[in-house]
Enzyme design. Structure first.
Site, PDB file in Angstrom:
ATOM      1  N   LYS A  76      30.960  14.908  49.895  1.00 18.59           N
ATOM      2  CA  LYS A  76      30.581  13.541  50.252  1.00 18.59           C
ATOM      3  C   LYS A  76      31.534  12.563  49.574  1.00 18.59           C
ATOM      4  O   LYS A  76      31.872  12.726  48.405  1.00 18.59           O
ATOM      5  CB  LYS A  76      29.144  13.276  49.802  1.00 18.59           C
ATOM      6  N   ARG A 146      18.311  21.094  47.157  1.00 19.46           N
ATOM      7  CA  ARG A 146      19.327  20.450  46.301  1.00 19.46           C
ATOM      8  C   ARG A 146      18.635  19.669  45.174  1.00 19.46           C
ATOM      9  O   ARG A 146      19.044  19.720  44.013  1.00 19.46           O
ATOM     10  CB  ARG A 146      20.199  19.534  47.164  1.00 19.46           C
ATOM     11  N   TYR A 178      16.793  11.852  38.819  1.00 18.94           N
ATOM     12  CA  TYR A 178      16.188  13.162  38.550  1.00 18.94           C
ATOM     13  C   TYR A 178      15.507  13.220  37.188  1.00 18.94           C
ATOM     14  O   TYR A 178      14.667  14.068  36.951  1.00 18.94           O
ATOM     15  CB  TYR A 178      17.242  14.261  38.652  1.00 18.94           C
TER      16      TYR A 178
END
Length: 200
Positions: A76, A146, A178
């Site tokens: 990406k 992921r 996260y």
């Protein structure tokens, strides 16, 4: 414009991740090739946090089992990165490569179709995902796997900077979301406080 609140990334539990890998390996496939390939695919998602497109574009030359690394080309944002891999993932990939060779697959793509000598496709991965969702009873998407990788890495003690590099995030702020997702893990850790046994 007011900033929109970012929701916590959805993930599956550690026990579900184990179960998914078990089912990917033990599913009653018609060919042994599928057993090893599919286990390697889901191992890569859960042990290395690859994006779907990154896995489908992975080439044979990108996987270096001797040095335990995977090279992601043009991820990406058109960025390259190197991801280290552990022995469990390396073992799964090696098993697949032996079977791949037995099936005379010579195309440059790392993951191939079972019947054709060409790269595994997006539609093939979609069919496989649906098959494993049904067999496991676990509701997941590739992106959710992921997120699971990222959360498990932090819970295992990985620092946020290293995780950011492995995930291919251009901004470390993207990775910090996260940290919130590991609140459940933190609650389990707080009972380890040395004064917990102290009673007044």
């Amino acid at each position: 414009m007011p900033k929109l609140e970012k929701s916590l990334p959805k993930k599956i539990r550690k026990e579900e991740a184990f179960r998914l890998l078990e089912i990917a390996y033990n599913y009653p496939y018609t060919k042994k090739y599928l057993k090893y390939r599919n286990h390697a695919i889901f191992s890569l998602f859960l042990f290395a946090g690859l994006r779907k497109s990154e896995l489908l574009h992975l080439k044979m030359t990108d996987v270096d089992l001797e040095n335990f690394t995977i090279f992601i080309r043009k991820g990406k944002g058109n960025k390259d990165r190197i991801i280290p891999i552990n022995s469990n993932l390396a073992k799964s990939l090696q098993r697949y490569l032996v079977e791949r060779k037995k099936n005379y697959k010579t195309c440059p793509e790392f993951f191939t179709s079972c019947n054709l000598n060409q790269g595994f496709t997006n539609s093939g991965l979609k069919l496989l995902t649906n098959k494993l969702k049904e067999a496991s009873g676990i509701s997941f998407t590739i992106h959710k796997l992921r997120h699971t990788f990222a959360t498990l890495m932090l819970e295992g003690g990985c620092d946020i900077y290293s995780l950011s590099k492995m995930m291919g995030h251009s901004d470390i702020k993207t990775t910090t979301i996260y940290l919130s997702a590991t609140a459940e893990h933190l609650r389990a850790q707080i009972i380890k406080h040395p004064l917990n046994d102290f009673v007044t």
